[in-house]
Design an enzyme around this catalytic site. Sequence first.
Site, short mmCIF file in Angstrom:
data_model
loop_
_atom_site.label_atom_id
_atom_site.label_comp_id
_atom_site.label_asym_id
_atom_site.label_seq_id
_atom_site.Cartn_x
_atom_site.Cartn_y
_atom_site.Cartn_z
N SER A 122 -9.73 -0.33 7.15
CA SER A 122 -9.23 -0.15 5.79
C SER A 122 -8.53 -1.36 5.19
CB SER A 122 -8.28 1.05 5.73
OG SER A 122 -9.00 2.25 5.94
N SER A 131 -9.76 2.35 2.98
CA SER A 131 -8.92 3.09 2.06
C SER A 131 -7.99 2.21 1.24
CB SER A 131 -8.05 4.08 2.86
OG SER A 131 -7.14 3.40 3.71
N LYS A 133 0.84 -1.20 0.00
CA LYS A 133 0.00 0.00 0.00
C LYS A 133 0.87 1.25 0.00
CE LYS A 133 -3.90 2.07 2.59
NZ LYS A 133 -4.76 1.91 3.78
#
Length: 526
Positions: free
Chosen positions: A190, A166, A91
């Site tokens: 997330s 997210s 990420k």
Amino acid sequence: MTTHTHELIRLTAAEMAAKLRAGEITSVALTQAHLDRIDTVDGGEVGIHAFLHVSAEEALRTAAEVDAIRTTGGAEADALHPLAGVPIAVKDLIVTEGQPTTAGSAMLQGWMSPYDATVVTKLRAAKLPILGKTNLDEFAMGSSTEHSAYGVTRNPWDITRIPGGSGGGSAAAVAAFEAPLALGTDTGGSIRQPGAMTGTVGGKPTYGAVSRYGAIAMASSLDQIGPVARTTEDAALLHELIAGHDPRDSTSLSGEVPALAEAVRSADVSGLRIGVIKQLQGEGYQEGVLARFHEALDALRAAGAEIVEVDCPSFEYALGAYYLIMPSEASSNLAKFDGVRYGTRVLPEGGPLTIERVMGSTRAAGFGDEVKRRIILGTYALSAGYYDAYYGSAQKVRTLIQQDFDAAFTKADVLISPTSPTVAFPLGEKDDDPLAMYLNDVATIPANLAGIPGLSVPGGLSEGLPVGIQFLAPIREDARAYRAGAALEKLLAHKTGPFWAQAPELSEASELTQAPAEAAAQPAGK
């Protein structure tokens, strides 16, 4: 894509690792297969857009090193990590030397970190080829991955829908077979919520069990790095790799890393007390989500688990408390992005050139609307005269939630709920209603407020879209969540086969259905 490559990328990470150790495949071939898959489905007509940056050269170099070590044999080969040679995505909130780290924001466009996050150091030491950095809501602020400055990410199950957020980029990459493993961060769900919406397994470790050093902070008391995978075994193997004490993280826990893979392999719920959280079902949850949830309960009960209901009355206030604590901490953490020290700098037009004016111009252009909204909310909650009424009160609610969990775990070994009240919704559907977007996190937020571990596993389909089932366990008892999650995974696979094998095909020839927020990959303010 050849038939061999097609089959190769659909192996589990554990299966890939076993074939690598046996010499049946090479890491170079495996890594190249995933790079080819990224080329095929991440851009162009399919446009999953899971990746913000692909590091093919570095990934293939690492893969070649692993192959060379295994070919030579000896002590160095014997010392290789079990996952050595298995590719992974990271990420883009986690700093990575030699690759851009943008946090999905124009504020950090093109920024190159001078150091690695602790988890990245561990990946490199274990010789997992890093395929690249995945898309996210800007600074991890969002539940849909629609708030990135570099364009939306699409759900591989239906490219007109969101992949969750997210960390939608990491989840979509794994769901679309662009990577067998990925790292995400979980502040209010997330990792778990995108897992639910893309049919992947997402784990939020006990707070402090995985170092946060090198993860760009949003809310420091809530953030946690964790694994994204297609099976509980794969998630457990990655979780074990990245876990452990880190002296560079003041919140890092000491002690041994739990034997999560062992818990997965011995998945048996006979005699396990599983608590159904009264407050995390019913109104606001889609009918299909609740149907899959109750089917999961029936399967667990039939396998010998004891199903009990637990009452957590303070959960009613969890969403409100979170959306005061998180923005407050975020407004403090994001103060460092001022246009002076690093990152984007926008000079004001006309007038004197002062630090205050440079900061104002930079933050106005560099931050997106959702980030600005949360900074304003957090700054207000921390302001003189309002601190006790808002932030202080939210922290008191947090204590009550922790006490509710403590009471619940006297009645149950693990807790269960739907991961998200809905399946993935269409892109753009909630653009004009931030509060509706925030409600997607209602089931995942309590775990972050209490610091306990959570795991989301696929629980079937509703309207052709994945539904997630969440297991929660006491602090440091991550293995319990993995044990229960693996048991449910096994029970459901017995009926339908592996869930990830049901994912729809994506090909270069797929037609991209018209949807809002077309792949505008230009950063905000450009």
